[in-house]
Scaffold this motif. Structure first.
Motif, PDB file in Angstrom:
ATOM      1  N   ASN A  54       0.815  -1.218   0.000  1.00 16.32           N
ATOM      2  CA  ASN A  54       0.000   0.000   0.000  1.00 16.32           C
ATOM      3  C   ASN A  54       0.847   1.267   0.000  1.00 16.32           C
ATOM      4  OD1 ASN A  54      -2.750  -0.813  -0.209  1.00 16.32           O
ATOM      5  ND2 ASN A  54      -2.521  -1.765   1.798  1.00 16.32           N
ATOM      6  N   GLU A  55       1.984   1.236   0.666  1.00 14.11           N
ATOM      7  CA  GLU A  55       2.879   2.399   0.649  1.00 14.11           C
ATOM      8  C   GLU A  55       3.330   2.691  -0.786  1.00 14.11           C
ATOM      9  OE1 GLU A  55       7.418   3.375   1.990  1.00 14.11           O
ATOM     10  OE2 GLU A  55       6.203   2.185   3.372  1.00 14.11           O
ATOM     11  N   GLN A  56       3.697   1.651  -1.527  1.00 11.71           N
ATOM     12  CA  GLN A  56       4.138   1.853  -2.909  1.00 11.71           C
ATOM     13  C   GLN A  56       2.987   2.316  -3.798  1.00 11.71           C
ATOM     14  OE1 GLN A  56       7.312   1.997  -3.635  1.00 11.71           O
ATOM     15  NE2 GLN A  56       7.678   1.425  -1.502  1.00 11.71           N
ATOM     16  N   LEU A  57       1.809   1.743  -3.624  1.00  7.21           N
ATOM     17  CA  LEU A  57       0.657   2.137  -4.438  1.00  7.21           C
ATOM     18  C   LEU A  57       0.298   3.602  -4.200  1.00  7.21           C
ATOM     19  CD1 LEU A  57      -1.633  -1.020  -4.137  1.00  7.21           C
ATOM     20  CD2 LEU A  57      -0.130  -0.380  -6.043  1.00  7.21           C
ATOM     21  N   GLN A  58       0.463   4.068  -2.973  1.00  9.39           N
ATOM     22  CA  GLN A  58       0.114   5.448  -2.625  1.00  9.39           C
ATOM     23  C   GLN A  58       1.176   6.461  -3.046  1.00  9.39           C
ATOM     24  OE1 GLN A  58      -0.774   5.306   1.568  1.00  9.39           O
ATOM     25  NE2 GLN A  58      -2.424   3.829   1.258  1.00  9.39           N
ATOM     26  N   ARG A  59       2.296   5.984  -3.581  1.00  6.14           N
ATOM     27  CA  ARG A  59       3.360   6.904  -4.023  1.00  6.14           C
ATOM     28  C   ARG A  59       3.036   7.556  -5.361  1.00  6.14           C
ATOM     29  NH1 ARG A  59       8.853   4.056  -4.395  1.00  6.14           N
ATOM     30  NH2 ARG A  59       9.498   6.142  -5.025  1.00  6.14           N
ATOM     31  N   HIS A  60       1.944   7.166  -5.976  1.00  4.72           N
ATOM     32  CA  HIS A  60       1.548   7.729  -7.274  1.00  4.72           C
ATOM     33  C   HIS A  60       2.658   7.532  -8.313  1.00  4.72           C
ATOM     34  CE1 HIS A  60      -2.013   9.881  -5.618  1.00  4.72           C
ATOM     35  NE2 HIS A  60      -1.305   9.762  -4.526  1.00  4.72           N
ATOM     36  N   LEU A  61       3.192   6.329  -8.363  1.00  2.00           N
ATOM     37  CA  LEU A  61       4.277   6.026  -9.298  1.00  2.00           C
ATOM     38  C   LEU A  61       3.745   5.885 -10.718  1.00  2.00           C
ATOM     39  CD1 LEU A  61       6.088   3.315  -7.147  1.00  2.00           C
ATOM     40  CD2 LEU A  61       6.806   5.687  -7.507  1.00  2.00           C
ATOM     41  N   PRO A  62       4.442   6.421 -11.689  1.00  2.00           N
ATOM     42  CA  PRO A  62       4.021   6.238 -13.079  1.00  2.00           C
ATOM     43  C   PRO A  62       4.249   4.790 -13.507  1.00  2.00           C
ATOM     44  CG  PRO A  62       6.143   7.330 -13.007  1.00  2.00           C
ATOM     45  CD  PRO A  62       5.669   7.213 -11.584  1.00  2.00           C
ATOM     46  N   VAL A  63       3.307   4.265 -14.281  1.00  2.00           N
ATOM     47  CA  VAL A  63       3.419   2.916 -14.828  1.00  2.00           C
ATOM     48  C   VAL A  63       3.595   3.086 -16.330  1.00  2.00           C
ATOM     49  CG1 VAL A  63       2.305   0.674 -15.076  1.00  2.00           C
ATOM     50  CG2 VAL A  63       1.947   2.017 -12.982  1.00  2.00           C
ATOM     51  N   ILE A  95       7.352   0.379 -12.972  1.00  2.00           N
ATOM     52  CA  ILE A  95       6.502   1.031 -11.983  1.00  2.00           C
ATOM     53  C   ILE A  95       7.412   1.959 -11.190  1.00  2.00           C
ATOM     54  CG2 ILE A  95       4.966   0.710 -10.014  1.00  2.00           C
ATOM     55  CD1 ILE A  95       4.236  -2.019 -11.253  1.00  2.00           C
ATOM     56  N   GLY A  96       7.482   3.197 -11.690  1.00  2.00           N
ATOM     57  CA  GLY A  96       8.366   4.188 -11.091  1.00  2.00           C
ATOM     58  C   GLY A  96       9.755   3.627 -10.920  1.00  2.00           C
ATOM     59  N   ASP A  97      10.340   3.876  -9.760  1.00  2.72           N
ATOM     60  CA  ASP A  97      11.662   3.352  -9.430  1.00  2.72           C
ATOM     61  C   ASP A  97      11.568   2.061  -8.634  1.00  2.72           C
ATOM     62  OD1 ASP A  97      10.633   4.351  -7.070  1.00  2.72           O
ATOM     63  OD2 ASP A  97      12.368   5.597  -6.591  1.00  2.72           O
ATOM     64  N   TYR A  98      10.363   1.481  -8.546  1.00  2.00           N
ATOM     65  CA  TYR A  98      10.147   0.325  -7.672  1.00  2.00           C
ATOM     66  C   TYR A  98      10.275  -1.016  -8.373  1.00  2.00           C
ATOM     67  CZ  TYR A  98       8.335  -2.333  -3.744  1.00  2.00           C
ATOM     68  OH  TYR A  98       8.212  -3.228  -2.703  1.00  2.00           O
ATOM     69  N   SER A 109      -2.140   3.685 -15.494  1.00  2.00           N
ATOM     70  CA  SER A 109      -1.047   4.595 -15.853  1.00  2.00           C
ATOM     71  C   SER A 109      -0.324   5.144 -14.623  1.00  2.00           C
ATOM     72  CB  SER A 109      -1.570   5.746 -16.712  1.00  2.00           C
ATOM     73  OG  SER A 109      -2.539   6.475 -16.001  1.00  2.00           O
ATOM     74  N   ASN A 110      -0.895   4.937 -13.419  1.00  2.00           N
ATOM     75  CA  ASN A 110      -0.314   5.443 -12.191  1.00  2.00           C
ATOM     76  C   ASN A 110      -0.772   4.537 -11.050  1.00  2.00           C
ATOM     77  OD1 ASN A 110      -0.320   7.200  -9.665  1.00  2.00           O
ATOM     78  ND2 ASN A 110       0.750   8.511 -11.118  1.00  2.00           N
ATOM     79  N   THR A 111       0.107   4.245 -10.101  1.00  2.00           N
ATOM     80  CA  THR A 111      -0.257   3.328  -9.021  1.00  2.00           C
ATOM     81  C   THR A 111      -1.427   3.821  -8.172  1.00  2.00           C
ATOM     82  OG1 THR A 111       1.436   4.287  -7.568  1.00  2.00           O
ATOM     83  CG2 THR A 111       2.035   2.299  -8.825  1.00  2.00           C
TER      84      THR A 111
END
Length: 138
Positions: A54-63, A95-98, A109-111
């Motif tokens: 959930n922490e990663q999903l809430q980072r609004h990472l670009p996909v 997925i972003g830097d993850y 398109s975004n987490t």
């Protein structure tokens, strides 16, 4: 759906040093991922997995998707799940830097579009750890 699976897989790799899931079934109402793992998870580990995903999903990472030649992709990624007749260009989803890995599935398109990851239950039988989960859409 695949975006949440990618984040879960990378979380498992980072937390336990294991390979990505070898089997999964993804649906809107409930999903599962199977890992080679020799024990059950503790309640604390289950919570840590949920919190991390959930922490990663809430980072609004670009996909995003990128294309690599099969030869270049083999140098960077495990292509063991690719069919023998896979094309010469391989789609890599980042997925972003993850996370980054080959994938043919659909992605947001975004987490932040995934919603909340809810771990339902886990089980371990004969060296297979199964995580069952669902997503609460935003």
């Amino acid at each position: 759906m695949h975006t949440a699976e990618h984040v879960l897989n990378q979380t498992m790799v980072q937390m336990f040093g294991i390979e990505r899931s070898f089997s999964n079934h993804l649906e809107r109402k409930k999903s599962k991922c199977d890992y080679e793992f020799n024990r059950a998870l503790s309640p604390e580990e289950e919570k840590a997995i949920s919190d991390s995903v959930n922490e990663q999903l809430q980072r609004h990472l670009p996909v995003e998707e990128h294309w690599l030649s099969k030869e270049e992709a083999e140098k960077r990624y495990n292509l063991g799940k690719l069919p023998d007749d896979a094309e010469d260009n391989i789609r890599i989803v980042t997925i972003g830097d993850y996370d980054a890995c080959p994938c043919i599935g659909e992605h947001v398109s975004n987490t932040s579009e995934v919603g909340e990851f809810v771990l339902g239950s886990t089980s371990n039988e004969e060296g297979v750890l199964r995580l069952r989960f669902k997503l609460k859409r935003p």
